[in-house]
Design an enzyme around this catalytic site. Sequence first.
Site, mmCIF file in Angstrom:
data_model
loop_
_atom_site.group_PDB
_atom_site.id
_atom_site.type_symbol
_atom_site.label_atom_id
_atom_site.label_comp_id
_atom_site.label_asym_id
_atom_site.label_seq_id
_atom_site.Cartn_x
_atom_site.Cartn_y
_atom_site.Cartn_z
ATOM 1 N N THR A 171 51.694 75.961 16.405
ATOM 2 C CA THR A 171 52.627 76.432 17.475
ATOM 3 C C THR A 171 52.736 78.160 17.445
ATOM 4 O O THR A 171 52.912 78.645 16.439
ATOM 5 C CB THR A 171 53.811 75.771 17.559
ATOM 6 N N THR B 8 50.791 75.369 21.886
ATOM 7 C CA THR B 8 50.994 74.789 20.684
ATOM 8 C C THR B 8 49.469 74.041 20.454
ATOM 9 O O THR B 8 48.846 73.523 21.369
ATOM 10 C CB THR B 8 52.030 73.731 20.393
ATOM 11 N N ASN C 100 49.319 71.956 17.811
ATOM 12 C CA ASN C 100 50.030 71.127 16.878
ATOM 13 C C ASN C 100 49.931 71.476 15.294
ATOM 14 O O ASN C 100 50.806 72.139 14.855
ATOM 15 C CB ASN C 100 49.647 69.702 17.144
ATOM 16 N N SER D 34 58.101 69.230 21.463
ATOM 17 C CA SER D 34 59.569 69.940 21.170
ATOM 18 C C SER D 34 59.765 71.312 21.512
ATOM 19 O O SER D 34 60.836 71.884 21.131
ATOM 20 C CB SER D 34 60.010 69.872 19.621
ATOM 21 N N GLY E 189 57.319 72.396 14.758
ATOM 22 C CA GLY E 189 57.425 70.801 15.091
ATOM 23 C C GLY E 189 58.724 70.527 15.494
ATOM 24 O O GLY E 189 59.428 71.206 16.483
HETATM 25 O O1 DON Z 1 54.909 70.375 21.055
HETATM 26 C C1 DON Z 1 55.181 70.294 19.833
HETATM 27 O O2 DON Z 1 56.315 69.787 19.428
HETATM 28 C C2 DON Z 1 54.471 70.323 18.466
HETATM 29 N N1 DON Z 1 53.055 70.409 18.960
HETATM 30 C C3 DON Z 1 54.742 71.664 17.925
HETATM 31 C C4 DON Z 1 54.062 71.713 16.577
HETATM 32 C C5 DON Z 1 54.530 73.063 15.695
HETATM 33 O O3 DON Z 1 55.422 73.621 16.187
HETATM 34 C C6 DON Z 1 53.698 73.371 14.613
HETATM 35 N N2 DON Z 1 54.224 74.347 14.058
HETATM 36 N N3 DON Z 1 54.850 74.696 13.147
#
Ligand code: DON
Length: 345
Positions: free
Chosen positions: A175, A193, A195, A247, A268
């Site tokens: 992200t 993101t 992911n 998130s 995340g």
């Molecule tokens: O949209 C979401 O909540 C996840 N795909 C975010 C993933 C994310 O932030 C990974 N990075 N640190």
Amino acid sequence: WKENDVLIQDDLGNTLSRIKTDKRNGFYSGITAELILKEMIDGGGIITKDDLENYSSIWREAVIGYYKNHKIISMGPPSSGGIALNQLLKGAEMLEVSNYDHNSSDYVHLLSEIESRVYADRATYLGDPDFYKVPQKELISSNYLSERFGTINHLKTPSNQIKEGDIDLIESEETTHFSIVDKFGNAISVTTTINGAYGSKVVVDGAGFLLNNEMDDFSVKPGHPNMFGLVGGEANSIEPNKRMLSSMSPTIIEKDNKLFMVLGTPGGSTIITSVFQTILNVIDFNMGMQEAVDSKKFHHQWLPDAIIIEKNTLSQENINLLKEKGHTFVERNSIGRMDCILIKD
Ligand code: DON
């Protein structure tokens, strides 16, 4: 690679040029689409020409709430960010967390209790609103939240005793973030993101970009955690054409109708709580932007039933006090990577 080497991403540059020239078609059809489809055939992927043709971005309403005279403008479903952030801030206001010393044991305890309840709601009620009737208004209504947070006291509630709140439903059941303000005061807050680190770890040959592994943001089956340990249910189950629950919490804050702060982060499941605590750091603890970003964060997401905490956030004394209340801890090197702008008067 050595320091001062120049990295030129020709493939990605060409893809971006096609998007610039042909807009949506520069990605979802034409050369880029052909390259994606070739990657699917060569790599055993499942995305088809129809999938690409039928996909389009959707303009969504922002979720708007208030925290102590500040207007909080953030992302609505299919992200859980804006709703959860509003719930968290209302919880902080109701429980008057600003009366406690920053990161004192009582402060960490209260925020964790609020956070675990909010994430329990997230697991049940949040998903793609085109497929699941998200009870958005109810979730952020003051009546609902005063009942929801009214059970919080000085003792820790075990997560197996926390269920989603009682909402009267009409129907059954990597992200990147950047914040920008231009010289005219226009602001954007963008989180995007793929992911996991490097997404699905597949680069579309000749197009220079990675394919995401966003399927992990769906809940594969009730109670089964995803890579961030989040659990979910029917609201966020896998269905054709449905978008997965996120998130992401790109957020713009106004004060007295004027731009005040632009913020967001990757991380995340910890995105929401990082944005939440950064807002409290600035509004309640009068921190400057850098201090609020640097300030150590902690996070409770209902399940697993533990406070995830950055190393050296709390004194041993505070950790012991929180353990006496029943909290347990999981240490992590860093939580979130806030990218924020605070407008000074
Ligand atoms: O949209 C979401 O909540 C996840 N795909 C975010 C993933 C994310 O932030 C990974 N990075 N640190």
